[in-house]
Design a protein around this motif. Structure first.
Motif, PDB file in Angstrom:
ATOM      1  N   VAL A 157       0.833  -1.211   0.000  1.00 56.28           N
ATOM      2  CA  VAL A 157       0.000   0.000   0.000  1.00 56.28           C
ATOM      3  C   VAL A 157       0.861   1.253   0.000  1.00 56.28           C
ATOM      4  O   VAL A 157       0.492   2.274  -0.593  1.00 56.28           O
ATOM      5  CB  VAL A 157      -0.992   0.010   1.183  1.00 56.28           C
ATOM      6  N   SER A 158       2.033   1.189   0.621  1.00 59.36           N
ATOM      7  CA  SER A 158       2.932   2.345   0.620  1.00 59.36           C
ATOM      8  C   SER A 158       3.474   2.601  -0.780  1.00 59.36           C
ATOM      9  O   SER A 158       3.603   3.750  -1.219  1.00 59.36           O
ATOM     10  CB  SER A 158       4.084   2.122   1.607  1.00 59.36           C
ATOM     11  N   THR A 159       3.808   1.515  -1.496  1.00 55.17           N
ATOM     12  CA  THR A 159       4.279   1.653  -2.877  1.00 55.17           C
ATOM     13  C   THR A 159       3.186   2.230  -3.771  1.00 55.17           C
ATOM     14  O   THR A 159       3.455   3.066  -4.646  1.00 55.17           O
ATOM     15  CB  THR A 159       4.735   0.284  -3.421  1.00 55.17           C
ATOM     16  N   THR A 160       1.943   1.793  -3.554  1.00 54.79           N
ATOM     17  CA  THR A 160       0.815   2.344  -4.313  1.00 54.79           C
ATOM     18  C   THR A 160       0.692   3.848  -4.081  1.00 54.79           C
ATOM     19  O   THR A 160       0.496   4.625  -5.034  1.00 54.79           O
ATOM     20  CB  THR A 160      -0.496   1.641  -3.909  1.00 54.79           C
ATOM     21  N   LEU A 161       0.800   4.261  -2.836  1.00 56.11           N
ATOM     22  CA  LEU A 161       0.706   5.690  -2.523  1.00 56.11           C
ATOM     23  C   LEU A 161       1.855   6.468  -3.161  1.00 56.11           C
ATOM     24  O   LEU A 161       1.671   7.603  -3.610  1.00 56.11           O
ATOM     25  CB  LEU A 161       0.704   5.899  -1.007  1.00 56.11           C
ATOM     26  N   GLU A 216       1.172   6.404  -7.250  1.00 55.97           N
ATOM     27  CA  GLU A 216      -0.042   7.001  -7.804  1.00 55.97           C
ATOM     28  C   GLU A 216      -0.530   8.249  -7.065  1.00 55.97           C
ATOM     29  O   GLU A 216      -1.302   9.027  -7.623  1.00 55.97           O
ATOM     30  CB  GLU A 216      -1.156   5.950  -7.834  1.00 55.97           C
ATOM     31  N   ALA A 217      -0.094   8.437  -5.823  1.00 55.57           N
ATOM     32  CA  ALA A 217      -0.551   9.615  -5.067  1.00 55.57           C
ATOM     33  C   ALA A 217       0.590  10.579  -4.757  1.00 55.57           C
ATOM     34  O   ALA A 217       0.371  11.594  -4.103  1.00 55.57           O
ATOM     35  CB  ALA A 217      -1.220   9.175  -3.765  1.00 55.57           C
ATOM     36  N   GLY A 218       1.798  10.246  -5.223  1.00 60.35           N
ATOM     37  CA  GLY A 218       2.929  11.149  -5.020  1.00 60.35           C
ATOM     38  C   GLY A 218       3.461  11.168  -3.605  1.00 60.35           C
ATOM     39  O   GLY A 218       4.133  12.130  -3.200  1.00 60.35           O
ATOM     40  N   ALA A 219       3.187  10.123  -2.828  1.00 60.82           N
ATOM     41  CA  ALA A 219       3.629  10.077  -1.427  1.00 60.82           C
ATOM     42  C   ALA A 219       5.119   9.810  -1.343  1.00 60.82           C
ATOM     43  O   ALA A 219       5.711   9.155  -2.212  1.00 60.82           O
ATOM     44  CB  ALA A 219       2.864   8.992  -0.678  1.00 60.82           C
ATOM     45  N   SER A 220       5.726  10.315  -0.273  1.00 63.52           N
ATOM     46  CA  SER A 220       7.081   9.898   0.060  1.00 63.52           C
ATOM     47  C   SER A 220       6.973   8.662   0.949  1.00 63.52           C
ATOM     48  O   SER A 220       5.994   8.506   1.683  1.00 63.52           O
ATOM     49  CB  SER A 220       7.829  11.015   0.789  1.00 63.52           C
TER      50      SER A 220
END
Length: 269
Positions: free
Chosen positions: A228-232, A235-239
């Protein structure tokens, strides 16, 4: 000659003509209109907890000391910043939620709460908000915090949502409330929040397009947390940052977690 007698029969008394109904209705409408104008100018100034500038922050809690209380029906632990050594603009307001197998007590027993509260500029609140709560519960809860002097201003600096508690944010993203979430949360910090997998690509892109800071973290032994962290990130520009440990890695490595969190939020001794 017979006299002609005048009739003494009483004449019917005529009732006064009633006021026309349209005039009465018009008068009522004018009165209601004036009442609405007056209410809009004076009556609802204190109902909306936003914007933050409408509240004057008052020190009502001892600095760096953990106290307990309730906001509405939600229990919390809280420690206030040391307002004698920092300016209100320097305060970092952090809100901690908890996973399905934990409570606010775990933030205290793990020493994470006391470690965060040792910083003079931190104001920390750990809520016992149900993991089944959605954004309709989370957003009003945070909006009420300035009025209770639990935070210095909105948006709060960071919201930590371990595991299942991330649904309180994810549900808002699903409902198109990214803008409302941004108004109350400066940075979202999902800790292996599995509900992220429920988000559609378009919803994740909406987060990225909003430039809302997201810091996704997980333990290196937590496969689901990594996914889920990789998805964020993609696709969501998360660090993203990986820590040593399993799903609730932060509880077993409190010093590393607090150090990384403070560095991310710009908190210094």
């Amino acid at each position: 000659m017979a006299r002609i007698r005048r009739s003494t029969m009483a004449r019917p008394i005529q009732s006064p003509t009633p006021a026309p109904a349209p005039r009465i209705i018009a008068g009522i409408l004018v009165f209601l209109g004036l009442l609405i104008v007056w209410y809009n100018q004076t009556g609802n100034d204190t109902d909306d907890p936003l914007p933050p500038s409408s509240h004057s922050f008052k020190v009502t809690f001892p600095p760096n000391k953990i106290v307990d209380g309730t906001l509405g029906s939600i229990p919390y632990y809280h420690c206030a910043a040391d307002m004698e050594s920092v300016e209100p603009s320097q305060v970092k307001d952090i809100v901690l939620l908890h996973g399905s197998k934990f409570t606010k007590e775990d933030w205290k027993t793990s020493q994470i709460l006391s470690l965060l509260c040792s910083y003079s500029q931190t104001s920390v609140t750990a809520f016992d908000l149900s993991v089944r709560s959605d954004s309709d519960a989370l957003i009003p809860l945070i909006q009420r915090m300035p009025g209770e002097n639990l935070v210095s201003q909105l948006p709060i600096t960071g919201l930590v949502t371990p595991s299942a508690s991330g649904y309180a944010v994810v549900s808002g993203i699903q409902q198109g409330k990214v803008g409302q979430l941004q108004q109350v949360i400066g940075m979202w910090i999902p800790v292996a929040s599995g509900s992220v997998s429920q988000l559609q690509t378009s919803q994740l892109i909406a987060v990225k397009d909003s430039h809302w800071p997201v810091w996704a973290i997980y333990g290196d032994k937590d496969v689901g947390g990594r996914q889920v962290s990789t998805t964020l990130a993609n696709e969501a520009g998360a660090s993203v940052q990986e820590f040593t440990g399993g799903h609730p890695f932060y509880l077993s490595t409190p010093n590393e977690f607090v150090s990384a969190l403070c560095q991310k939020l710009g908190i210094t001794k």
